[in-house]
Scaffold this motif. Structure first.
Motif, mmCIF file in Angstrom:
data_model
loop_
_atom_site.group_PDB
_atom_site.id
_atom_site.type_symbol
_atom_site.label_atom_id
_atom_site.label_comp_id
_atom_site.label_asym_id
_atom_site.label_seq_id
_atom_site.Cartn_x
_atom_site.Cartn_y
_atom_site.Cartn_z
ATOM 1 N N LEU A 1 0.254 12.551 19.636
ATOM 2 C CA LEU A 1 1.222 11.469 19.589
ATOM 3 C C LEU A 1 2.242 11.624 20.709
ATOM 4 N N VAL A 2 2.619 10.504 21.306
ATOM 5 C CA VAL A 2 3.644 10.500 22.351
ATOM 6 C C VAL A 2 4.705 9.464 21.980
ATOM 7 N N ASN A 3 5.934 9.705 22.427
ATOM 8 C CA ASN A 3 7.026 8.776 22.185
ATOM 9 C C ASN A 3 6.952 7.612 23.162
ATOM 10 N N GLU B 1 16.145 9.180 10.774
ATOM 11 C CA GLU B 1 15.678 7.999 11.508
ATOM 12 C C GLU B 1 14.874 8.400 12.735
ATOM 13 N N THR B 2 15.366 9.405 13.467
ATOM 14 C CA THR B 2 14.660 9.876 14.658
ATOM 15 C C THR B 2 13.308 10.468 14.276
ATOM 16 N N LYS B 3 13.252 11.198 13.171
ATOM 17 C CA LYS B 3 11.990 11.798 12.733
ATOM 18 C C LYS B 3 10.958 10.734 12.370
ATOM 19 N N GLU B 4 11.427 9.600 11.821
ATOM 20 C CA GLU B 4 10.515 8.527 11.451
ATOM 21 C C GLU B 4 9.984 7.776 12.672
ATOM 22 N N ARG B 5 10.820 7.650 13.694
ATOM 23 C CA ARG B 5 10.475 6.826 14.851
ATOM 24 C C ARG B 5 9.656 7.566 15.901
ATOM 25 N N THR B 6 9.780 8.890 15.955
ATOM 26 C CA THR B 6 9.282 9.659 17.092
ATOM 27 C C THR B 6 8.233 10.684 16.679
ATOM 28 N N ASN B 7 7.792 11.475 17.667
ATOM 29 C CA ASN B 7 6.813 12.526 17.398
ATOM 30 C C ASN B 7 7.463 13.880 17.164
ATOM 31 N N VAL B 8 8.775 13.886 16.866
ATOM 32 C CA VAL B 8 9.500 15.148 16.784
ATOM 33 C C VAL B 8 8.983 16.044 15.655
ATOM 34 N N ILE B 9 8.391 15.460 14.616
ATOM 35 C CA ILE B 9 7.886 16.301 13.518
ATOM 36 C C ILE B 9 6.692 17.150 13.954
ATOM 37 N N SER B 10 6.081 16.798 15.087
ATOM 38 C CA SER B 10 4.950 17.582 15.581
ATOM 39 C C SER B 10 5.409 18.747 16.457
ATOM 40 N N TRP B 11 6.720 18.792 16.789
ATOM 41 C CA TRP B 11 7.222 19.897 17.601
ATOM 42 C C TRP B 11 7.225 21.174 16.767
ATOM 43 N N GLN B 12 6.957 22.269 17.419
ATOM 44 C CA GLN B 12 7.011 23.567 16.782
ATOM 45 C C GLN B 12 7.411 24.606 17.820
ATOM 46 N N LYS B 13 7.625 25.819 17.379
ATOM 47 C CA LYS B 13 8.002 26.877 18.306
ATOM 48 C C LYS B 13 6.935 27.003 19.391
ATOM 49 N N GLY B 14 7.363 26.927 20.641
ATOM 50 C CA GLY B 14 6.445 26.994 21.766
ATOM 51 C C GLY B 14 6.097 25.648 22.365
ATOM 52 N N SER B 15 6.431 24.532 21.678
ATOM 53 C CA SER B 15 6.145 23.194 22.212
ATOM 54 C C SER B 15 6.915 22.959 23.509
ATOM 55 N N VAL C 1 13.776 5.659 21.297
ATOM 56 C CA VAL C 1 12.325 5.522 21.137
ATOM 57 C C VAL C 1 12.009 4.409 20.144
ATOM 58 N N ASP C 2 11.088 3.530 20.505
ATOM 59 C CA ASP C 2 10.701 2.417 19.642
ATOM 60 C C ASP C 2 9.648 2.817 18.627
ATOM 61 N N THR C 3 8.657 3.579 19.076
ATOM 62 C CA THR C 3 7.544 3.948 18.211
ATOM 63 C C THR C 3 6.772 5.080 18.887
ATOM 64 N N VAL C 4 5.643 5.436 18.313
ATOM 65 C CA VAL C 4 4.770 6.436 18.929
ATOM 66 C C VAL C 4 3.421 5.798 19.230
ATOM 67 N N ALA C 5 2.676 6.449 20.114
ATOM 68 C CA ALA C 5 1.319 6.019 20.441
ATOM 69 C C ALA C 5 0.403 7.231 20.419
ATOM 70 N N THR C 6 -0.867 6.981 20.187
ATOM 71 C CA THR C 6 -1.872 8.035 20.209
ATOM 72 C C THR C 6 -2.557 8.054 21.568
ATOM 73 N N CYS D 1 15.076 14.381 25.404
ATOM 74 C CA CYS D 1 14.057 15.381 25.106
ATOM 75 C C CYS D 1 12.791 14.636 24.693
ATOM 76 N N ASN D 2 11.778 14.659 25.552
ATOM 77 C CA ASN D 2 10.583 13.833 25.343
ATOM 78 C C ASN D 2 10.963 12.374 25.102
ATOM 79 N N GLY D 3 11.987 11.929 25.833
ATOM 80 C CA GLY D 3 12.390 10.529 25.766
ATOM 81 C C GLY D 3 13.366 10.184 24.667
#
Length: 234
Positions: free
Chosen positions: A186-188, A72-86, A109-114, A50-52
């Protein structure tokens, strides 16, 4: 294992945080819908990127599935930016019947990028990205593979300030979520595993050589030092 070829785009319909009193502990569950095309052969415990992010299916029906998200996944990825409708890119783990059209993607996922820039070029779009964690820059090389939100892409150029670029053709634009994201999103990022393996092998080999006084490398260094010492005036 995944290929980075997105199969379908799903929609987040629920994002639920569990507190310590609930069975989920301090985790998070996410429910994704509009997924009927990829759930025909689904089973509990299957992996879906899901988004990588390689996530495990804990519940599903004909059109919807649920996954759990660890801290751990929340720290590494952009998943905290997901919301209903994403909107999220989806890919099932590879099977024997799948053609390997992208590259080897683990879903780790290794990290995120802008997203730094988006520039049209013909019917393609040139995207620019900047990593949050610069120590991963060494694994990004021109013409090398990279997975961005789970999409297998090729790095086209790298600027002097470590901004890297990819070119996305029209077909890919129509089948992944990246064109929907504004600058600043942010992208994974999953860098190519090959580079990490090579680096680890070199580090291990060099350490073993340095630690072994009888190794060829240790002997060579000793010879160089001896020669240098011989040239020093007494």
């Amino acid at each position: 294992m995944f290929t980075g070829i997105v199969e379908h785009i799903g929609t987040v319909v629920e994002y639920k945080e569990y507190d310590e009193t609930e069975s989920g502990g301090q985790g998070t569950s996410i429910t994704i819908t509009d997924c009927e095309p990829i759930l025909g052969d689904c089973k509990i415990g299957d992996s879906i990127a899901c988004n990588g992010i390689c996530l495990t299916v804990t519940e599903f029906d004909k059109n919807t599935f649920k996954v759990g998200i660890s801290p751990e996944t929340k720290e590494r990825t952009n998943v905290i930016s997901w919301q209903k409708g994403s909107k999220v890119n989806l890919e099932r783990a590879v099977s024997q019947e799948v053609r390997f059209g992208g590259h080897y993607v683990q879903g780790h996922v290794d990290t995120v990028a802008t997203v730094i820039s988006k520039k049209p070029e013909g019917n393609s779009i040139i995207f620019g990205f900047k990593l949050r964690d610069p120590h991963f820059n060494r694994f990004i090389v021109e013409k090398g593979f990279i997975a961005i939100d789970g999409t297998s892409l090729t790095v086209t150029t790298i600027d002097h300030d470590d901004v890297f670029h990819i070119s996305m053709i029209k077909h890919t634009q129509d089948n992944v979520t990246l064109p929907l994201k504004p600058i600043g999103s942010l992208v994974n990022i999953e860098v190519d595993l090959t580079g990490k393996i090579v680096e680890k092998q070199i580090e291990t080999t060099l350490k073993n050589q340095f630690d072994n006084r009888n190794s060829r490398l240790h002997q060579l260094i000793s010879q160089i030092i001896d020669k240098k010492l011989e040239s020093v005036p007494k």
